[in-house]
Write a protein that holds these residues in place. Sequence first.
Motif, PDB file in Angstrom:
ATOM      1  N   TRP A  72     -11.966  10.693  -3.651  1.00  0.00           N
ATOM      2  CA  TRP A  72     -12.720  10.126  -2.538  1.00  0.00           C
ATOM      3  C   TRP A  72     -13.442  11.217  -1.747  1.00  0.00           C
ATOM      4  N   ASN A  73     -14.663  10.956  -1.365  1.00  0.00           N
ATOM      5  CA  ASN A  73     -15.416  11.839  -0.483  1.00  0.00           C
ATOM      6  C   ASN A  73     -15.336  11.264   0.928  1.00  0.00           C
ATOM      7  N   VAL A  74     -14.424  11.814   1.725  1.00  0.00           N
ATOM      8  CA  VAL A  74     -14.230  11.321   3.094  1.00  0.00           C
ATOM      9  C   VAL A  74     -14.729  12.329   4.122  1.00  0.00           C
ATOM     10  N   LYS A 111       8.745   8.673   1.825  1.00  0.00           N
ATOM     11  CA  LYS A 111       8.486   9.388   3.080  1.00  0.00           C
ATOM     12  C   LYS A 111       8.114  10.851   2.863  1.00  0.00           C
ATOM     13  N   ARG A 112       7.489  11.114   1.718  1.00  0.00           N
ATOM     14  CA  ARG A 112       6.887  12.434   1.514  1.00  0.00           C
ATOM     15  C   ARG A 112       5.545  12.509   2.237  1.00  0.00           C
ATOM     16  N   LEU A 113       4.978  11.340   2.542  1.00  0.00           N
ATOM     17  CA  LEU A 113       3.796  11.243   3.378  1.00  0.00           C
ATOM     18  C   LEU A 113       4.121  10.349   4.567  1.00  0.00           C
ATOM     19  N   ASP A 114       3.493  10.649   5.701  1.00  0.00           N
ATOM     20  CA  ASP A 114       3.720   9.840   6.894  1.00  0.00           C
ATOM     21  C   ASP A 114       2.805   8.625   6.945  1.00  0.00           C
ATOM     22  N   ALA A 115       1.605   8.760   6.377  1.00  0.00           N
ATOM     23  CA  ALA A 115       0.634   7.668   6.385  1.00  0.00           C
ATOM     24  C   ALA A 115      -0.330   7.880   5.229  1.00  0.00           C
ATOM     25  N   ILE A 116      -0.974   6.798   4.803  1.00  0.00           N
ATOM     26  CA  ILE A 116      -1.966   6.892   3.722  1.00  0.00           C
ATOM     27  C   ILE A 116      -3.189   6.059   4.080  1.00  0.00           C
ATOM     28  N   ILE A 117      -4.309   6.432   3.494  1.00  0.00           N
ATOM     29  CA  ILE A 117      -5.517   5.618   3.531  1.00  0.00           C
ATOM     30  C   ILE A 117      -5.717   5.105   2.115  1.00  0.00           C
ATOM     31  N   THR A 118      -5.782   3.791   1.954  1.00  0.00           N
ATOM     32  CA  THR A 118      -5.826   3.213   0.620  1.00  0.00           C
ATOM     33  C   THR A 118      -6.537   1.873   0.653  1.00  0.00           C
ATOM     34  N   THR A 119      -6.729   1.299  -0.521  1.00  0.00           N
ATOM     35  CA  THR A 119      -7.328  -0.031  -0.595  1.00  0.00           C
ATOM     36  C   THR A 119      -6.262  -1.082  -0.319  1.00  0.00           C
ATOM     37  N   ASP A 120      -6.678  -2.172   0.299  1.00  0.00           N
ATOM     38  CA  ASP A 120      -5.737  -3.216   0.708  1.00  0.00           C
ATOM     39  C   ASP A 120      -4.939  -3.800  -0.454  1.00  0.00           C
ATOM     40  N   ASP A 121      -5.566  -3.890  -1.625  1.00  0.00           N
ATOM     41  CA  ASP A 121      -4.906  -4.574  -2.731  1.00  0.00           C
ATOM     42  C   ASP A 121      -3.638  -3.859  -3.195  1.00  0.00           C
ATOM     43  N   TYR A 122      -3.539  -2.551  -2.956  1.00  0.00           N
ATOM     44  CA  TYR A 122      -2.333  -1.832  -3.356  1.00  0.00           C
ATOM     45  C   TYR A 122      -1.174  -2.035  -2.387  1.00  0.00           C
ATOM     46  N   LEU A 123      -1.427  -2.693  -1.284  1.00  0.00           N
ATOM     47  CA  LEU A 123      -0.385  -2.882  -0.277  1.00  0.00           C
ATOM     48  C   LEU A 123       0.004  -4.348  -0.103  1.00  0.00           C
ATOM     49  N   GLU A 124      -0.575  -5.217  -0.907  1.00  0.00           N
ATOM     50  CA  GLU A 124      -0.257  -6.639  -0.790  1.00  0.00           C
ATOM     51  C   GLU A 124       1.226  -6.886  -1.067  1.00  0.00           C
ATOM     52  N   ASN A 125       1.826  -7.727  -0.251  1.00  0.00           N
ATOM     53  CA  ASN A 125       3.233  -8.114  -0.371  1.00  0.00           C
ATOM     54  C   ASN A 125       4.209  -6.967  -0.106  1.00  0.00           C
ATOM     55  N   ARG A 126       3.711  -5.869   0.474  1.00  0.00           N
ATOM     56  CA  ARG A 126       4.601  -4.754   0.814  1.00  0.00           C
ATOM     57  C   ARG A 126       4.954  -4.848   2.297  1.00  0.00           C
ATOM     58  N   THR A 127       5.954  -5.648   2.585  1.00  0.00           N
ATOM     59  CA  THR A 127       6.302  -5.932   3.973  1.00  0.00           C
ATOM     60  C   THR A 127       6.958  -4.750   4.674  1.00  0.00           C
ATOM     61  N   VAL A 213     -16.185   0.522 -12.981  1.00  0.00           N
ATOM     62  CA  VAL A 213     -16.286  -0.086 -11.664  1.00  0.00           C
ATOM     63  C   VAL A 213     -15.493   0.801 -10.701  1.00  0.00           C
ATOM     64  N   LEU A 214     -16.193   1.388  -9.749  1.00  0.00           N
ATOM     65  CA  LEU A 214     -15.572   2.292  -8.785  1.00  0.00           C
ATOM     66  C   LEU A 214     -15.903   1.817  -7.368  1.00  0.00           C
ATOM     67  N   ASP A 215     -15.651   2.677  -6.407  1.00  0.00           N
ATOM     68  CA  ASP A 215     -15.979   2.337  -5.022  1.00  0.00           C
ATOM     69  C   ASP A 215     -16.978   3.334  -4.467  1.00  0.00           C
ATOM     70  N   GLY A 216     -17.589   2.973  -3.365  1.00  0.00           N
ATOM     71  CA  GLY A 216     -18.663   3.776  -2.800  1.00  0.00           C
ATOM     72  C   GLY A 216     -18.240   5.099  -2.219  1.00  0.00           C
ATOM     73  N   TRP A 217     -16.922   5.357  -2.118  1.00  0.00           N
ATOM     74  CA  TRP A 217     -16.454   6.646  -1.621  1.00  0.00           C
ATOM     75  C   TRP A 217     -16.243   7.663  -2.733  1.00  0.00           C
ATOM     76  N   TYR A 218     -16.300   7.220  -3.986  1.00  0.00           N
ATOM     77  CA  TYR A 218     -16.006   8.162  -5.068  1.00  0.00           C
ATOM     78  C   TYR A 218     -17.089   9.237  -5.125  1.00  0.00           C
TER      79      TYR A 218
END
Length: 264
Positions: A72-74, A111-127, A213-218
């Motif tokens: 990702w190019n952020v 908990k090797r990371l405190d927070a992540i930026i990711t696509t919503d679909d990878y977090l579905e049903n992760r309560t 098929v990629l995303d606009g940040w790649y």
Amino acid sequence: MPQPAVSRYISALEQELGTTLFVRENSRNIALSESGKIYFNLFQRFNAELTNIRRMLSTSTTILRLGYNVGWNVSYFLPEVVKRCKSIDPDFQITFECLGFKELTHSLEDKRLDAIITTDDYLENRTEFVRRKFTSIDRIIVYSELIPNCETINSPKDLCNYTFYMVDDPRIGELCQDIEILFRPYGFIPKFTAVPNISTVFANVENGLGVAVLDGWYQGIHHPGIHTLNLCENLPISMAWHRSTTSQAIELLYSQLASYFTTE
């Protein structure tokens, strides 16, 4: 403390240290022995150092460990967001780690990371995670000018005979279904080939062996000779962290991310 108790504690301490700490002429005239003076100076230094360490730790800055997708190019927004955080809290500190989507989720679990930026679909049903959306990005088809008949490609339907490369992933079945739905309006189902990682995906695309098929940040989409087609589909992007994690730095970073994309 009653005097007998004081006497017991002193006696126990002298026994532990193996020396006499006090010279007792009588019950009213008690002084430190030479050994007692040495130990007293030692414990004074120890107490001063302990106080300094406690003060240092109470004001120490926690470094926020943030992960986001490899490739990702952020850079167009993240440095500015971090700058805003530091202007609000001068002690704000952050480190970054780039991983694949699957590894990002695992690192958050462990908990090797405190927070992540990711696509919503990878977090579905992760309560167990807090998930907060802050923007959306375009989904695009990426192809190289080396691909056969590149000059005739004007629409996604012109790609029906090409191989679509994608990263092998535990969610690959769902991902393929999502992409198939995107291509229904164009009258075909893509032919998928799974490869180990995003670098391999792009190597095949870059060399004209297929499309992806990629995303606009790649960041690879800006390479010379690379072309894109917009699929008119937005991909929600969220910041996520474990529900058991309490951190002002996380809340600050999210608030500034949301603010940046609201005012963009």
